[in-house]
Scaffold this motif. Structure first.
Motif, PDB file in Angstrom:
ATOM      1  N   UNK A 115       0.812  -1.203   0.000  1.00 23.43           N
ATOM      2  CA  UNK A 115       0.000   0.000   0.000  1.00 23.43           C
ATOM      3  C   UNK A 115       0.851   1.261   0.000  1.00 23.43           C
ATOM      4  N   UNK A 116       0.220   2.412   0.158  1.00 24.15           N
ATOM      5  CA  UNK A 116       0.882   3.689  -0.048  1.00 24.15           C
ATOM      6  C   UNK A 116       1.391   4.269   1.272  1.00 24.15           C
ATOM      7  N   UNK A 117       2.643   4.690   1.240  1.00 22.17           N
ATOM      8  CA  UNK A 117       3.300   5.305   2.392  1.00 22.17           C
ATOM      9  C   UNK A 117       3.914   6.631   1.950  1.00 22.17           C
ATOM     10  N   UNK A 118       4.301   7.440   2.931  1.00 22.58           N
ATOM     11  CA  UNK A 118       5.040   8.674   2.665  1.00 22.58           C
ATOM     12  C   UNK A 118       6.256   8.718   3.567  1.00 22.58           C
ATOM     13  N   UNK A 119       7.283   9.428   3.112  1.00 17.23           N
ATOM     14  CA  UNK A 119       8.512   9.579   3.887  1.00 17.23           C
ATOM     15  C   UNK A 119       9.164  10.880   3.446  1.00 17.23           C
ATOM     16  N   UNK A 120       9.892  11.506   4.355  1.00 14.07           N
ATOM     17  CA  UNK A 120      10.664  12.686   3.980  1.00 14.07           C
ATOM     18  C   UNK A 120      11.810  12.280   3.052  1.00 14.07           C
ATOM     19  N   UNK A 121      12.312  13.201   2.242  1.00 10.76           N
ATOM     20  CA  UNK A 121      13.389  12.834   1.317  1.00 10.76           C
ATOM     21  C   UNK A 121      14.656  12.322   1.985  1.00 10.76           C
ATOM     22  N   UNK A 122      14.846  12.623   3.277  1.00 11.87           N
ATOM     23  CA  UNK A 122      16.027  12.101   3.971  1.00 11.87           C
ATOM     24  C   UNK A 122      15.746  10.768   4.657  1.00 11.87           C
ATOM     25  N   UNK A 123      14.538  10.214   4.476  1.00 12.81           N
ATOM     26  CA  UNK A 123      14.189   8.930   5.069  1.00 12.81           C
ATOM     27  C   UNK A 123      13.526   9.020   6.417  1.00 12.81           C
ATOM     28  N   UNK A 124      13.362  10.218   6.966  1.00 16.12           N
ATOM     29  CA  UNK A 124      12.716  10.371   8.264  1.00 16.12           C
ATOM     30  C   UNK A 124      11.196  10.405   8.111  1.00 16.12           C
ATOM     31  N   UNK A 125      10.530  10.178   9.234  1.00 16.01           N
ATOM     32  CA  UNK A 125       9.067  10.353   9.331  1.00 16.01           C
ATOM     33  C   UNK A 125       8.282   9.490   8.359  1.00 16.01           C
ATOM     34  N   UNK A 126       8.692   8.241   8.158  1.00 19.04           N
ATOM     35  CA  UNK A 126       7.902   7.323   7.330  1.00 19.04           C
ATOM     36  C   UNK A 126       6.554   7.076   7.990  1.00 19.04           C
ATOM     37  N   UNK A 127       5.496   7.094   7.199  1.00 11.47           N
ATOM     38  CA  UNK A 127       4.147   6.977   7.752  1.00 11.47           C
ATOM     39  C   UNK A 127       3.200   6.432   6.701  1.00 11.47           C
ATOM     40  N   UNK A 128       2.184   5.722   7.138  1.00 13.52           N
ATOM     41  CA  UNK A 128       1.161   5.254   6.202  1.00 13.52           C
ATOM     42  C   UNK A 128       0.472   6.442   5.545  1.00 13.52           C
ATOM     43  N   UNK A 129       0.135   6.279   4.273  1.00 15.24           N
ATOM     44  CA  UNK A 129      -0.604   7.291   3.530  1.00 15.24           C
ATOM     45  C   UNK A 129      -2.013   6.805   3.223  1.00 15.24           C
TER      46      UNK A 129
END
Length: 917
Positions: free
Chosen positions: A367-381
């Motif tokens: 499924x769809x997730x989001x993350x900051x470009x530096x790899x921090x704050x990965x979270x379900x979208x």
């Protein structure tokens, strides 16, 4: 300053006129796959279906002129109308009933002698059958004039539909997006994720015809929409081209390219006129699916992680980033499975597809997730608790908070193929109504939204435009010679300037070995009812270990229907009285948690994983909290601004190792000695003063079967431990998964015949269960030590052709089949590899065939102790004498003594299996 042409187009298309009405309409449709037109398209494989409303529903035909209507034939689906009307009208307003059918039977119903006349015909379902809705495969007419009129209406509707889309295409061209870039290549007949690299083993792939998961033939193309001309920017008949991305200024193109004669895809750039080809990355890895980021760096997916799909023979790609020139590569995800199709959102975060399964179904969660470009704050979208769809190729819709994606059904089709869907994340990350599928079929790829109303995509050998109702216009098709060569269209992108996304500053501290997590309240979250304040005392921190190789689609020999991976015990961290926790975790590792009570039993288990970047500080509200309530990631300053959270007032805890237990458990080495000490006296093969043999029909001896020990198999099929199994289920209620729900621990507290485990024995059993209850404790066991194991979902290393196996099968057929082959609960395997139709990767606990499986009836450690020998051997001869005469039910020894030639044939097979292992 560059003008964002696609944003201008968005504003303009919002004013475009609506599509014209159709000649085939209905009061409702069950979903986009069942439109009214399907009942009149002449195709017996397509149908109209209404919603399940419980009330009347109608299907309507406009013939375009008044005609005689004397006979109609309806081909009903099983969901037919048991009472319905045939109505006609000259103006579509006033209706005359030509026939009232009160006892509809379904199937093929011909209604003759209607004597009706009209331009419009309606079939009105008054009362639905047992399925609660109305559905028709096809409506046919005897009169040639009526059939001709329907064909004319189909052609007219098609022309109107195409005219509407051609008008929208003209708008695209007029407003600046005159050209597209796209890739043409041959597809790989594998799942969505296996389109690069190679299989783990030499020889034919399960889905394809060669070991490499790519095919020769690739082009990068530039299409002039107005002129219909194609310029080939790069052509490599022995190579491969994929994943083009146009730079913000539309002057260069980033793409993935495998040069002819080489095995790996790497990142390249080329100017839009086809000059200046330059290589950015290299090495013996595949770098795919790149995207420009607003700070001029690049995010992409890569096999540099050196890991294998947990349930297949292909490699994994996870997210990486690099500078514009390809330097300073580093991973920004740690997934054991795939992270794919990264793309920046307007707010600067990266949207991507994450496939994962921590003790849950391997084919349901991508499924769809989001993350900051530096790899921090990965979270379900979106979609992490909605099983059964691969959501991939997602991109933002200009001027909107919505995104477009391909929803590939089931475990996903080849080359990301699926239905185009629009997702509105504002409705919640797990709300089914947030996603709307706009195409009726699932054969589209690589959508790019020009606006909320118009999507560019690839389909088979063509490029298409799709509107928000799913109407499709083909705008380009490969020439016949390319189609004959097997080329397909992929990844169309407008060749036009576009605005940059927001830049999110990096928060990592390079070189730091850990990051920090702050948990506000472990009790807050979904499905946490009944957990008392202070009940959770600590968190067990586990790590899901990546596979360095894999040979099959199942989990063998790691488990029988359970975990696909090994899980490492890192240790525990404390939980404060208010439910908060603050602790360090190792960076770039896939860790997850089990909430423990004062007895170290599992209260709640995580079935996903979290990753922190070096030096990252992040936070969450609680365990499985609604994601719409999660706070933004914390900073070091923010931690001290949360005085209400007790754990935030102190330094982060370090993980406390569990020193007197293995970090990775091995069942034969670590758990079998506990069973030997506590259980085997009763649950073994020998009669002892304590009881046995096989008390309660449960064997807990460590004797080996063809794949597992008998004890491991028995504990699995008797559900003596509770794991996630291979099930499409997540977020269990408290204490329903793991140690708290495992019967083996409850049986060792003195209540089961006085058997009591000591603290160490209980701790090791508990930790083994929490780490997924695997059988071997090493990935070195993959593909080894088995008779009738699996490679690429096919059994290998079988005994079927052994002379001993053929002789044993003859004995079972001659001496045992009369009783045992007639019903599933008694079915015997004919050899050491015979599964008798039971799924090797998803056996159903409770299936009666498990009781007489090959995994339990053959003893390859002590062949004479095999159940297939003990059960039919007379008690007087040392057997168990379990067989009965089928006519009288009286004891009937199949073998009076071990000297029986049939007994000896079965024994020879078991000895041959022992020797082979």
């Amino acid at each position: 300053m560059l003008i964002p042409l696609l944003v201008i187009f968005l504003v303009q298309t919002a004013r475009s006129p609506a599509a014209p009405p159709a000649s085939f309409t209905a009061s409702s449709v069950h979903s986009a796959e069942y439109p009214a037109a399907h009942a009149f398209d002449g195709d017996p494989r397509t149908r109209w279906a209404s919603r399940a409303s419980g009330g009347p529903e109608w299907l309507q035909l406009d013939l375009g002129r008044i005609l005689e209507l004397d006979e109609v034939t309806i081909h009903w689906e099983r969901a037919h109308s048991v009472e319905y009307l045939i109505q006609v009208s000259g103006d579509g307003a006033s209706w005359l009933t030509a026939r009232h059918v009160k006892e509809g039977r379904g199937g093929r119903e011909t209604l003759a002698g209607l004597g009706a006349r009209g331009r419009y015909l309606r079939i009105v379902g008054l009362k639905a059958g047992p399925f609660g809705l109305h559905s028709i495969w096809e409506v046919e007419f005897a009169d040639p004039a009526v059939r001709e009129a329907i064909e004319e209406r189909r052609r007219a509707d098609e022309e109107e539909r195409l005219g509407h889309l051609r008008e929208m295409l003209a708008g695209v061209i007029d407003r600046g997006a005159r050209e597209l870039v796209f890739a043409a290549r041959r597809i790989v007949p594998e799942h969505w994720y296996a389109n690069f690299g190679y299989c783990a083993e030499e020889g034919p792939s399960y889905f394809g015809n060669q070991n490499q998961l790519y095919r020769d033939g690739g082009r990068l193309c530039r299409l002039d929409l107005a002129a219909g001309r194609v310029a080939v920017l790069l052509d490599d008949p022995r190579g491969g081209v994929r994943d083009p991305q146009v730079h913000y200024d539309a002057r260069k193109i980033l793409f993935s390219y495998r040069k002819g004669g080489t095995a790996s895809y790497h990142l390249y750039e080329i100017d839009v006129d086809g000059t200046g080809l330059r290589q950015l990355t290299g090495g013996p890895w595949d770098d795919i699916e790149p995207s420009y980021l607003p700070d001029e760096s690049i995010v992409f997916a890569s096999s540099r992680c050196k890991r294998w799909v947990n349930c297949w023979v292909s490699q994994v790609a996870v997210l990486y980033r690099c500078d514009a020139d390809g330097r300073n590569l580093r991973p920004i995800s740690s997934n054991n499975e795939h992270d794919n199709t990264p793309w920046p959102l307007p707010d600067g975060r990266i949207l991507y597809t994450r496939w994962e399964y921590v003790d849950r179904s391997q084919v349901h969660y991508h499924h769809l997730w989001v993350v900051n470009p530096d790899g921090t704050a990965a979270m379900t979208f979106y979609g992490n608790l909605i099983p059964g769809t691969v959501m991939i190729g997602a991109k933002p819709i200009p001027g909107s908070e919505k995104i477009v994606a391909c929803f590939s059904p089931g475990h996903g089709q080849t080359e990301h193929e699926g239905a185009i869907a629009i997702v509105d994340p504002r409705l919640g990350p797990d709300a089914p109504q947030a996603a709307r599928q706009i195409t009726r079929t699932a054969n589209y790829r690589d959508p790019w939204a020009l606006s909320e109303r118009l999507v560019l995509a690839a389909r088979d050998h063509a490029l298409v435009l799709v509107d928000d109702r799913g109407e499709t216009l083909e705008i380009y098709r490969l020439p016949p010679e390319d189609i004959q060569a097997g080329l397909h269209c992929h990844e169309p992108r407008p060749l036009a300037p576009r605005p940059r996304e927001a830049v999110i500053p990096s928060r990592i501290q390079a070189g730091e070995p850990t990051g920090r997590l702050l948990l506000a309240d472990v009790r807050r979250g979904r499905n946490m009812g009944g957990v008392a304040p202070g009940e959770i005392r600590k968190l067990l921190v586990l790590e899901s270990l990546p596979k360095p190789i894999n040979y099959t689609g199942g989990m063998d020999p790691l488990s029988y229907g359970g975990t696909f991976t090994l899980e490492r015990v890192l240790g525990t961290v404390p939980v404060e009285e208010d439910g908060s926790a603050h602790f360090e975790v190792p960076a770039l590792r896939s860790v997850f948690f089990v909430a423990l009570d004062e007895s170290d039993l599992a209260v709640k288990r995580m079935q996903s994983f979290v990753t922190v970047q070096p030096g990252e500080v992040t936070s969450c509200v609680g365990c499985h909290e609604p994601r719409t309530e999660a706070p933004p990631p914390a900073s070091a300053d923010r931690l001290v601004s949360l005085p209400a959270v007790v754990a935030a007032r102190r330094e982060a805890s370090r993980i406390e190792p569990i020193d007197d237990a293995p970090d990775v458990f091995d069942f034969p080495r670590d758990i079998q000695p506990i069973l030997d000490a506590l259980c085997v006296d009763c649950h073994g093969y020998d009669r002892t003063p304590a009881g046995g043999p096989g008390a309660g029909r449960v064997i807990l001896s460590g004797d080996r079967g063809p794949m597992f020990s008998h004890s491991y198999y028995a504990m699995t099929i008797r559900s003596l431990f509770s794991d996630g199994r291979n099930l499409p289920r997540s977020n269990y209620p408290p204490r329903s998964l793991g140690s708290s729900a495992s019967r083996i621990l409850a049986m060792l507290d003195g209540s089961h015949h006085g058997v009591r485990a000591d603290d160490r024995q209980k701790r090791w059993l508990r930790l083994w269960i929490e780490t997924g209850a695997a059988y071997p404790g090493t990935y070195a066991a993959l593909g080894t030590g088995m008779i009738g194991g699996y490679a690429q979902n096919h059994q290998v290393d079988t005994d079927r052709d052994w002379p001993a196996a053929k002789a044993a099968a003859a004995v079972i057929g001659d001496r045992c089949a009369r009783c045992h082959q007639s019903e599933p609960s008694r079915l015997l395997p004919l050899n050491l590899s015979d599964e008798r139709g039971v799924s090797f990767w998803q056996p159903e606990i409770g299936d009666p065939r498990l009781e007489t499986s090959r995994h339990i009836v053959f003893n390859l450690s002590r062949p004479e102790k095999s159940l297939i020998l003990l059960a039919p051997l007379a008690e007087a001869a040392g057997g168990w004498g379990l067989c009965r005469d089928p006519a009288t039910g009286a004891p009937a020894a199949v073998f009076e003594s071990p000297a029986d030639p049939g007994y000896q044939a079965l024994l020879s097979l078991c000895r041959a299996g022992r020797d082979d292992l």
